[in-house]
Design an enzyme around this catalytic site. Structure first.
Site, PDB file in Angstrom:
ATOM      1  N   ASP A  34      -3.079   2.536  13.787  1.00 31.68           N
ATOM      2  CA  ASP A  34      -2.701   1.272  14.974  1.00 31.68           C
ATOM      3  C   ASP A  34      -2.228   1.478  15.751  1.00 31.68           C
ATOM      4  O   ASP A  34      -2.274   1.832  17.248  1.00 31.68           O
ATOM      5  CB  ASP A  34      -1.754   0.247  14.184  1.00 31.68           C
ATOM      6  CG  ASP A  34      -2.428  -0.658  13.791  1.00 31.68           C
ATOM      7  OD1 ASP A  34      -3.890  -0.177  13.260  1.00 31.68           O
ATOM      8  OD2 ASP A  34      -2.273  -1.551  12.503  1.00 31.68           O
TER       9      ASP A  34
ATOM     10  N   VAL B  86     -13.327   3.860   6.018  1.00 33.41           N
ATOM     11  CA  VAL B  86     -13.726   2.792   6.891  1.00 33.41           C
ATOM     12  C   VAL B  86     -12.761   2.444   8.271  1.00 33.41           C
ATOM     13  O   VAL B  86     -12.931   2.478   9.296  1.00 33.41           O
ATOM     14  CB  VAL B  86     -13.530   1.479   6.332  1.00 33.41           C
ATOM     15  CG1 VAL B  86     -13.619   0.279   7.190  1.00 33.41           C
ATOM     16  CG2 VAL B  86     -14.123   1.206   5.455  1.00 33.41           C
ATOM     17  N   THR B  87     -11.013   3.246   7.987  1.00 34.22           N
ATOM     18  CA  THR B  87     -10.035   2.781   8.817  1.00 34.22           C
ATOM     19  C   THR B  87      -9.803   4.164   9.553  1.00 34.22           C
ATOM     20  O   THR B  87      -9.654   3.948  11.228  1.00 34.22           O
ATOM     21  CB  THR B  87      -8.154   3.400   8.660  1.00 34.22           C
ATOM     22  OG1 THR B  87      -8.083   2.388   6.889  1.00 34.22           O
ATOM     23  CG2 THR B  87      -7.256   3.123   8.710  1.00 34.22           C
TER      24      THR B  87
END
Length: 252
Positions: free
Chosen positions: A110, A50-51
């Site tokens: 990120d 998912v990341t």
């Protein structure tokens, strides 16, 4: 891809206001996304998957739509995939698999996602947007965001708490930039004058990131000096006056 949330074991040090907002917003989205996270678990999907997919979606939204000036649809796509950060953390908690690896992967991706977003802005202003100044501001936002994150990580790696909440941290950078981009995109639907919001937002993020960088550097310098002074004081008390006197008698 969320901050200041403590995603998959990652610590966070929000201010009181941020903590309150984070508490209620996170509780709401946890309730909403928990069934979906449970569904993915039943289908054998891992939090890491998912990341990775979430980051890929953000990159696609930023680098496919933004360089063409399609800010509204690009922001819609990015926003949808940004929620993957809440989903993967939810999945990890349900599975009891919160780990250092998950926190590392989240933090690393990120930075990749942030780079894609501000890189998309820079590509637009270098091309169809035809504004070299805003292109440079976008690049500064990209670079300063990476350095702001690095200063905290590097400070913590040498044993300092880096106990400061900067003026514009990652959550603020993303919210300001994405909201402004999405609203600016309404210009293509005939809303007049609204496209000025993105340049204003980029300047705000650039200045705020610079202030935040200075705050963190100053904090690390202060904490480093305090730690060294404490270490020196501790070392001096290791040798008590009586011990020094006895050592002198023994050697005389």
């Amino acid at each position: 891809m969320g901050q200041p949330t403590a995603s998959r074991g990652r610590p966070a040090t929000p201010t009181l206001g941020k903590a309150m907002l984070n508490k209620y917003a996170r509780a709401f989205f946890t309730r909403v996304l928990t069934p979906f996270a449970a569904f993915l678990i039943r289908r054998g999907v891992s939090p890491d998957t998912v990341t990775l997919l979430g980051t890929a979606g953000v990159i696609a939204g930023a680098l496919v739509f933004y360089p063409r000036g399609e800010f509204f649809w690009g922001t819609v796509v990015i926003t949808l995939f940004v929620f993957s950060d809440l989903v993967d953390g939810n999945m990890a908690r349900q599975m009891g698999r919160s780990s250092r690896w998950g926190a590392f992967l989240d933090s690393t991706l990120d930075r990749v996602a942030d780079g894609a977003i501000f890189g998309g802005f820079a590509l637009w202003y270098a091309g169809g947007g035809d504004d070299n100044v805003l292109c440079a501001v976008s690049i500064f936002c990209l670079a300063s965001g990476q350095v702001v994150s690095y200063t905290k990580a590097r400070g913590e790696s040498i044993g300092l708490p880096v106990a400061v909440n900067g003026l514009v941290e990652r959550a603020e950078r993303l919210v300001i930039s994405l909201v402004a981009a999405g609203l600016s995109g309404l210009h293509t639907f005939g809303v007049p004058g609204i496209d000025v919001l993105l340049p204003i937002a980029l300047w705000i993020v650039a200045v705020g990131s610079l202030v935040t960088l200075i705050q963190r550097v100053v904090t690390v310098r202060r904490e480093s000096a305090e730690a060294e002074a404490e270490a020196a004081a501790s070392a001096s008390t290791d040798t008590a006056p009586g011990d020094s006197a006895r050592n002198s008698e023994a050697t005389s």
